[in-house]
Design an enzyme around this catalytic site. Structure first.
Site, PDB file in Angstrom:
ATOM      1  CG  ASP A 169      46.419  38.074  40.799  1.00 45.79           C
ATOM      2  OD1 ASP A 169      45.483  38.494  40.103  1.00 45.79           O
ATOM      3  OD2 ASP A 169      46.919  38.733  41.729  1.00 45.79           O
ATOM      4  CD  GLU A 392      41.949  38.106  48.670  1.00 36.52           C
ATOM      5  OE1 GLU A 392      42.682  37.960  49.681  1.00 36.52           O
ATOM      6  OE2 GLU A 392      42.387  38.500  47.576  1.00 36.52           O
TER       7      GLU A 392
HETATM    8  C1  DGY Z   1      48.115  41.787  43.871  1.00 34.02           C
HETATM    9  O1  DGY Z   1      48.922  42.676  44.146  1.00 34.02           O
HETATM   10  O2  DGY Z   1      48.140  40.658  44.393  1.00 34.02           O
HETATM   11  C2  DGY Z   1      47.029  42.072  42.972  1.00 34.02           C
HETATM   12  O3  DGY Z   1      46.215  40.970  42.751  1.00 34.02           O
HETATM   13  C3  DGY Z   1      47.432  42.719  41.697  1.00 34.02           C
HETATM   14  O4  DGY Z   1      46.252  43.135  41.107  1.00 34.02           O
END
Ligand code: DGY
Length: 422
Positions: A169, A392
């Site tokens: 992201d 995570e």
């Molecule tokens: C989030 O909402 O952080 C996700 O990574 C989108 O896929």
């Protein structure tokens, strides 16, 4: 490196804990990445869940991928999130996306590692899997072909139309394209992610405004592939997507041949993707990199996606020295950004932390291509998970746990790779 765990340490309790995370995150036919923060079926998380289940329940492993494909769009695209059941704890939900596929979903996709893992389920028990694989096969080919048609630039590299599509992201790879977006008019929205995880480990508001602005733009274009290709300002050629698709197509082709299925055109598609990988080679830096398709500007970022070249089946001996450099700088696995890059931020999601599932693809791919450091990547991943838990991601300098807890893909990676004796 810090003191290592005893070579004969007993990890059997961790195997049981990893299985308990998978079954605890099972929502009946699909698995959430973690309760709270990510309460739906995410595409590539689900692929790893399937691989994890395959270590103890192959029937359930097949079901995971079948459920994922139940959300496939007519175009062939398989969405990055399937919103099977409403959950107010997540933003942006189905209304914000405004999609019309068979299951409420997001409008973008994610790296197609599910195709590769489907071939592993088949290999694990061909008698059990042959019919299920054959039923999924045309759908899997259709998804691969959708990428080639709609996500390939003129140089032959696969690009993404949203940072979330890559799955990385807030990687620095997107900074140049994100800077060109003026998110004015995005309106008020309430982030839910920072209610689950400390804000210092999540993307900034600067990034979030642009994520949501891009979702609004996609919705306005009705998620139409042709309109998105023309009118979406964000198009970045991405090694994550390119290398994982290349591997997926390679695996699918080999399994299709072995099963006597229709493989027409696949040899050419594979050759084109292999040639297209050259476009991702940054000659100035001497490593695989991403670039903004709008202006050709390189990210100049040595990320964990740069090292997926081996997973893609490429021989890239030049990358071994880069891997050695980042492993010297970061003791706990391959960081998502090289620690000697000024943009490095040890706990902020994809700008520094080490991720078990990326380490798995890097480590496995390296070992397959005869790069000795592949086994070192596995050992370090095993150590950081054994010490700090199934979270995570991890701070690559201290190993400290970060992000969501009881995380599906970290548990799956433990069972399928990191926790296994080499
Ligand atoms: C989030 O909402 O952080 C996700 O990574 C989108 O896929």
């Amino acid at each position: 490196m810090t003191e290592t765990l005893a070579a004969d340490a007993d990890f059997s309790d961790r195997d049981a804990a990893a299985r308990a995370i998978l079954t605890g995150n099972d929502r009946g036919g699909y698995t959430v990445p973690t309760a709270g923060l990510y309460p739906y079926q995410w595409n590539w998380d689900s692929a790893f869940a399937s691989l994890g289940f395959a270590q103890f329940d192959l029937e359930r492993a097949w079901r995971e991928i079948e459920t994922l494909f139940s959300g496939q769009w007519e175009s062939g695209q398989v969405p990055h999130i399937l919103f099977h059941k409403p959950d107010p704890g997540y933003f942006p939900g189905p209304d914000v996306w405004g999609c019309t596929g068979p299951i409420p979903s997001s409008g973008i996709t994610q790296p197609p590692v599910a195709l590769s893992f489907a071939t592993r389920l088949l290999a694990a028990d061909p008698a059990l899997g042959a019919a299920r694989f054959a039923a999924l096969y045309p759908k899997m080919r259709k998804w691969a072909e959708w990428f080639l048609r709609w996500r390939r630039d003129e140089k032959g590299a696969i690009f993404v139309v949203h940072p979330w599509e890559s799955g990385r992201d807030n990687a620095p790879d997107w900074d140049n394209a994100m800077d060109a977006i003026d998110p004015q008019g995005v309106g008020y929205y309430e982030r839910r992610d920072t209610q689950h995880v400390d804000a210092s480990m999540r993307p900034t508001k600067y990034d979030y405004d642009r994520y949501i602005w891009l979702v609004q733009r996609g919705k306005a274009l009705e998620w139409d592939d042709a309109r998105l290709a023309q009118d979406n300002p964000f198009r970045v050629a991405d090694p994550t997507m390119h290398f994982i698709l290349l591997r997926a197509l390679r695996d699918l082709y080999a399994a299709g041949e072995a099963q006597g299925l229709d493989t027409a055109g696949m040899a050419e598609q594979l050759a084109e993707l292999e040639a297209g990988a050259q476009a991702l080679w940054n000659p100035g830096m001497g490593f695989y990199d991403s670039y903004n398709c709008a202006n050709g500007i390189w990210s100049n970022a040595l990320t964990n996606a740069s090292f997926l070249c081996w997973f893609a089946g490429l021989d890239a001996p030049e990358m071994a020295q880069h891997l050695s450099r980042v492993l010297d700088a970061a003791p706990y696995g391959v960081p998502s950004l090289a620690p000697f890059d000024p943009r490095f931020d040890a706990r902020r999601y994809w700008r520094g932390p080490t991720w078990g599932m990326m380490n798995m693809m890097i480590g496995e791919g390296a070992s397959e291509r005869g790069v000795a450091l592949g086994e070192e990547v596995r050992k370090r991943t095993r150590e950081v998970i054994a010490r700090y838990g199934f979270v995570e991601y991890f701070d690559p300098m201290t190993g400290a746990a970060a992000g969501g807890k009881a995380f599906t893909w970290t548990a799956a990676v433990w069972l399928a790779w990191a926790g296994k004796e080499g």
